[in-house]
Design an enzyme around this catalytic site. Structure first.
Site, mmCIF file in Angstrom:
data_model
loop_
_atom_site.group_PDB
_atom_site.id
_atom_site.type_symbol
_atom_site.label_atom_id
_atom_site.label_comp_id
_atom_site.label_asym_id
_atom_site.label_seq_id
_atom_site.Cartn_x
_atom_site.Cartn_y
_atom_site.Cartn_z
ATOM 1 N N ARG A 50 0.819 -1.327 0.010
ATOM 2 C CA ARG A 50 -0.095 -0.004 0.040
ATOM 3 C C ARG A 50 0.918 1.390 0.056
ATOM 4 N NH1 ARG A 50 -2.589 1.638 4.266
ATOM 5 N NH2 ARG A 50 -3.076 -0.371 5.494
ATOM 6 N N TYR A 101 -15.971 19.805 -13.749
ATOM 7 C CA TYR A 101 -16.244 18.312 -14.289
ATOM 8 C C TYR A 101 -17.347 18.067 -13.149
ATOM 9 C CZ TYR A 101 -15.616 13.231 -13.301
ATOM 10 O OH TYR A 101 -15.720 12.127 -13.078
ATOM 11 N N ASP A 172 -6.877 20.870 -13.112
ATOM 12 C CA ASP A 172 -7.182 19.705 -13.450
ATOM 13 C C ASP A 172 -6.942 20.008 -15.275
ATOM 14 O OD1 ASP A 172 -8.700 17.703 -14.900
ATOM 15 O OD2 ASP A 172 -10.394 17.755 -13.380
ATOM 16 N N LYS A 197 -8.493 9.030 -19.223
ATOM 17 C CA LYS A 197 -8.950 9.768 -20.218
ATOM 18 C C LYS A 197 -7.789 9.703 -21.374
ATOM 19 C CE LYS A 197 -12.519 10.324 -17.888
ATOM 20 N NZ LYS A 197 -12.751 11.618 -17.098
HETATM 21 C C1 LIG Z 1 -13.166 11.985 -15.862
HETATM 22 C C2 LIG Z 1 -12.658 13.117 -15.141
HETATM 23 C C3 LIG Z 1 -12.326 13.321 -13.713
HETATM 24 C C4 LIG Z 1 -12.308 12.086 -13.009
HETATM 25 O O1 LIG Z 1 -11.569 11.041 -13.428
HETATM 26 P P1 LIG Z 1 -11.914 9.525 -12.912
HETATM 27 O O2 LIG Z 1 -10.648 8.722 -13.544
HETATM 28 O O3 LIG Z 1 -13.004 9.194 -13.660
HETATM 29 O O4 LIG Z 1 -12.009 9.513 -11.510
HETATM 30 C C5 LIG Z 1 -11.513 14.376 -13.601
HETATM 31 N N1 LIG Z 1 -11.525 15.539 -14.253
HETATM 32 C C6 LIG Z 1 -12.207 15.691 -15.426
HETATM 33 C C7 LIG Z 1 -11.961 16.834 -16.232
HETATM 34 C C8 LIG Z 1 -12.632 14.492 -16.015
HETATM 35 O O5 LIG Z 1 -13.016 14.259 -17.507
#
Ligand SMILES: *Cc1c(COP(=O)(O)O)cnc(C)c1O
Length: 381
Positions: A50, A101, A172, A197
């Site tokens: 962990r 988001y 982000d 993504k």
């Molecule tokens: C999908 C997404 C997230 C969250 O990520 P996960 O991997 O689904 O937890 C955060 N910010 C943006 C802009 C996203 O498109």
């Protein structure tokens, strides 16, 4: 190790070359380290899985190199978001985009419902409003381009205003990727990714990361990850590492296709409005040209006929996949206002994540689906 200074290398090179053991006899592709425990070593390294894993570390080396900081991988993008939000003292204040988001807004809502923080939601493109909201705040959360309205923020200007007020700045960077912009160089303290993504890119893994050039902050993220157990699985880390190798090639191709599709969508009678930072009609096009290296592979467009028109379009595609999420080699699309937390969006807004298929095949698919949506609209009238 050679004493020669390493030349500064381009992101496309770093994505391929970092995160590999460069010693004679080593595997060129790092192994998936599947273990929960380690034997003690002379250095007193942690023993439990962990706390560390060599496959995470390989991925972190690549992502850290691309963003210009130290990366900490998490089990999901939302886990990385929570690691950053955990830096806010109890009762503190977070300034965030009103069109952030959905998962970011859901987490802010959940924490403020419990009385743990106050969220001030702002138009992230309004620099004066953001600066005012930062007075007395603890964290400025930036997302740019935003999901799914594709608003573009001036990260350097916002970060400077926040820092003058002693406010931590997180960005982000999921939509732009480190190829499109490098928030740490623009003055942010932390970059967050949904590695799920574009970075992973094959719709086969959920993973996240936080990157910072502040060592104490990186240590705090590691401690948070260990305490909360928000750790990536070794297989997921390896899949993300495998995916990130081709990020520059995939992203360049998807971005070129997106530019072409955005232009054609904008000229189509079945489309009322296209949001893509690369179009001259985009309200932040000049800023986007200045701060982004390329306009990305996400397009949002409003289909004529509102919700019914957009649903008809999404039901009529045969190559693009009608589903959620984004950033894969597969083109995906969905009507975002159908999601409860996104009901504030224009009803007919379709978010399109452009993948790596042949662009003419994609256009054939989209234009036949738009034609189907238009004729469905005519028969409704
Ligand atoms: C999908 C997404 C997230 C969250 O990520 P996960 O991997 O689904 O937890 C955060 N910010 C943006 C802009 C996203 O498109």
């Amino acid at each position: 190790m050679s004493a020669e200074p390493q030349p500064a290398r381009a992101p496309a090179t770093l994505a391929v070359s970092l995160g590999r053991p460069h010693v004679p006899g080593a595997a060129v592709s790092p192994p998936i380290e599947v273990t929960s425990v380690y034997r003690p070593d002379a250095a007193g390294s942690p023993l439990y899985g962990r706390e560390r894993n060599a496959t995470w570390e390989a991925l972190e080396e690549v992502l850290g190199g691309l963003e210009g900081g130290r990366a900490v991988a998490f089990s999901a993008g939302v886990a990385a978001i929570n690691a950053v939000l955990a830096r806010v003292p109890v009762g503190g204040t977070v300034v965030a985009p009103d069109d952030a988001y959905t998962g970011t807004r859901a987490n802010l809502d959940a924490l403020s419902d419990r009385g743990l923080l106050t969220a001030r939601m702002v138009d992230i493109t309004d620099a004066a409003a953001v600066a005012t909201a930062c007075d007395g705040a603890d964290l400025l959360w930036i997302e740019s381009p935003t999901n799914p309205l594709l608003r573009v923020a001036d990260i350097a200007a916002l970060a400077a205003a926040a820092r003058r007020r002693g406010v931590l700045v997180a960005v982000d960077n999921t939509f732009a990727t480190p190829l499109g912009q490098r928030p740490l160089a623009a003055g942010a303290d932390v970059v967050v990714h949904s590695v799920t993504k574009f970075l992973s890119g094959h719709a086969d893994v959920i993973l996240g990361a936080a990157v910072t050039s502040d060592n104490a902050l990186a240590d705090a993220f590691v401690t948070h990850r260990t305490l909360t157990g928000s750790i990536p699985g070794p297989v997921e880390a390896w899949l993300a590492l495998r995916g990130i190798r081709s990020l520059p090639a995939r992203f360049a191709r998807a971005q070129t296709s997106a530019g072409l599709l955005a232009e054609r969508l904008a000229a189509h009678p079945g489309v009322e409005r296209v949001r893509y930072p690369g179009l001259a009609s985009h309200p932040h096009h000049d800023l986007a040209t200045r701060v982004l290296d390329g306009f990305g592979a996400m397009i949002s467009f409003d289909v004529a006929g509102g919700a019914a028109g957009a649903d008809a379009l999404c039901g009529a595609v045969s190559l693009a996949v009608h589903t959620t999420s984004l950033g894969g080699v597969e083109t995906t699309l969905e009507r975002r206002a159908a999601q409860p937390l996104d009901a504030y969006l224009p009803e007919g807004l379709v978010r399109l994540s452009v993948g790596c298929e042949d662009v003419e095949d994609l256009w054939t698919d989209l234009s036949q689906a738009l034609a189907a949506a238009m004729s469905a609209g005519r028969s409704r009238r």
